[in-house]
Each structure stands twice: as C-alpha cells, then as structure tokens.
Design a protein around this motif. Structure first.
Motif, PDB file in Angstrom:
ATOM      1  N   MET A 105       0.834  -1.213   0.000  1.00 50.90           N
ATOM      2  CA  MET A 105       0.000   0.000   0.000  1.00 50.90           C
ATOM      3  C   MET A 105       0.861   1.252   0.000  1.00 50.90           C
ATOM      4  O   MET A 105       1.906   1.311   0.645  1.00 50.90           O
ATOM      5  N   GLU A 106       0.358   2.268  -0.689  1.00 53.77           N
ATOM      6  CA  GLU A 106       0.980   3.590  -0.636  1.00 53.77           C
ATOM      7  C   GLU A 106       0.591   4.225   0.694  1.00 53.77           C
ATOM      8  O   GLU A 106      -0.579   4.155   1.100  1.00 53.77           O
ATOM      9  N   ILE A 108       0.403   7.705   2.852  1.00 53.05           N
ATOM     10  CA  ILE A 108       0.450   9.156   2.739  1.00 53.05           C
ATOM     11  C   ILE A 108       0.230   9.767   4.122  1.00 53.05           C
ATOM     12  O   ILE A 108      -0.349   9.151   5.012  1.00 53.05           O
ATOM     13  N   TYR A 114       3.190  12.130   0.003  1.00 61.07           N
ATOM     14  CA  TYR A 114       3.662  10.742  -0.068  1.00 61.07           C
ATOM     15  C   TYR A 114       4.663  10.498   1.059  1.00 61.07           C
ATOM     16  O   TYR A 114       5.580  11.279   1.277  1.00 61.07           O
ATOM     17  N   THR A 117       5.887   3.189   1.388  1.00 56.63           N
ATOM     18  CA  THR A 117       5.132   1.996   1.002  1.00 56.63           C
ATOM     19  C   THR A 117       5.125   1.018   2.172  1.00 56.63           C
ATOM     20  O   THR A 117       6.170   0.794   2.785  1.00 56.63           O
ATOM     21  N   LYS A 119       5.618  -2.156   3.827  1.00 59.69           N
ATOM     22  CA  LYS A 119       6.471  -3.288   3.477  1.00 59.69           C
ATOM     23  C   LYS A 119       6.121  -4.548   4.258  1.00 59.69           C
ATOM     24  O   LYS A 119       6.203  -5.658   3.747  1.00 59.69           O
ATOM     25  N   ARG A 134      10.658   3.938   3.240  1.00 55.29           N
ATOM     26  CA  ARG A 134      10.704   5.314   2.715  1.00 55.29           C
ATOM     27  C   ARG A 134      11.510   5.363   1.428  1.00 55.29           C
ATOM     28  O   ARG A 134      11.244   6.142   0.550  1.00 55.29           O
ATOM     29  N   ARG A 158      -4.266   2.438  -0.342  1.00 51.47           N
ATOM     30  CA  ARG A 158      -3.702   3.626   0.290  1.00 51.47           C
ATOM     31  C   ARG A 158      -4.002   3.640   1.791  1.00 51.47           C
ATOM     32  O   ARG A 158      -5.093   3.282   2.213  1.00 51.47           O
ATOM     33  N   LYS A 160      -3.604   6.343   5.170  1.00 52.86           N
ATOM     34  CA  LYS A 160      -3.312   7.712   5.605  1.00 52.86           C
ATOM     35  C   LYS A 160      -2.882   7.669   7.061  1.00 52.86           C
ATOM     36  O   LYS A 160      -3.554   7.046   7.891  1.00 52.86           O
TER      37      LYS A 160
END
Length: 168
Positions: A105-106, A108, A114, A117, A119, A134, A158, A160
């Motif tokens: 997932m990204e 943010i 950004y 990710t 991991k 990072r 994503r 947050k």
C-alpha cells in the motif's frame, strides 16, 4: 488483492501415520477446527487437500489429510505454505484487514504528501506495527493505533497516517 490467503506453514511431520505439524499464520488457530480443505503450495503446483483431523500441540496445529496415511507421503511437504480461498477465509470485523491485502500500500500523511510503502506488518501482541519503506534503505515503524493510522482504503491501496512527535 490476493485470491489465496496463507493460514499456516508445514514445519515437519508428526508421527508415522501422515500427520504434519503446522505453524499457524492466522490470528485465530481455532479456525482450523472448522476448516475442511486447504491448498498446499509446493512451489511448483497447488494441491487441494481435505482435512481429516485437527489437534493442537503447544503453538502448533497437527493436521491429518485424507488419503495421506504414511510419513513418506507428507515428508516432502516440509516448509510448504497452506492456503485458503477468500470464501474459506475467516470473516473480517470492522476495521480488520488481511495483511496480504495491505502489503505494498501507498502510505500518505494527513496533509496528502507521499510518505512511503507498507512493506510488512509485525504482530507484537498489544498492537500491530507497520513497517513503512521510505526508500531502498530507510524504514519507519508506525504503531497500528487510531492516533497514528487515520484511514486504510484497501481498494485504493492507500493508507493515511498521522506522524506523532518522535516517530520519525
């Protein structure tokens, strides 16, 4: 999203009658009592197996598969993952997610910037910890608590987060 979810890994044989010792990779080991079938990932193929019996030994699950009655039939499956389909997966509660769906997932920040990710997810007992990459060398550990994780959108891929003082 992954179609198959890992529920355990065969660690070794148990006795001579075809039983295997499984290290569970699921939150609820009692789910094996209700499980009727699994898929064995040999690395080359995926074999459907019917569970004949389930026992528990310390932190392990002892499984007996129908049609496998000898140690020689199961010995080659050491270190092989056991998988289930999504239909056979444990139903999730609100705000619960499969780790396999979260990896990659990204991530943010709350202002939309950004951050990295996702991991890995580390289970600590009190709460999970998200390992966020990072860049190729830098990793940040974020506790999976409501004060830090503001939103997870599995479909959008994503997450947050709010960066509390001292985390970075």
């Amino acid at each position: 999203m992954e179609d198959l979810l890992q529920v355990g890994v065969i660690t070794q044989t148990h006795g001579i009658r075809g039983e295997v010792k499984v290290f569970p990779t699921t939150d609820d080991v009692n789910r094996f009592k209700k499980l009727k079938k699994v898929l064995l990932d040999t690395g080359k193929e995926t074999l459907p197996l019917e569970i004949q019996s389930v026992k528990f030994l310390k932190q392990f699950v002892i499984l007996k598969f129908k049609g496998y009655d000898d140690i020689n039939q199961v010995e080659r499956y050491r270190r092989c993952p056991l998988l289930v389909t999504r239909e056979d997966a444990v139903p999730l509660e609100e705000d619960e997610y499969f780790i396999a769906d979260m990896i990659g997932m990204e991530v943010i920040t709350e202002d939309g910037g950004y951050f990295g990710t996702l991991k890995d997810v580390i289970s600590t007992g009190a709460n999970d910890v998200y390992v966020i990459s990072r860049n190729s060398r830098d990793e940040v550990l974020i506790p999976a608590i409501k004060e830090c994780v503001l939103d997870i959108d599995v479909k959008a891929g994503r997450m947050k987060i709010h960066l509390m003082d001292g985390l970075v």
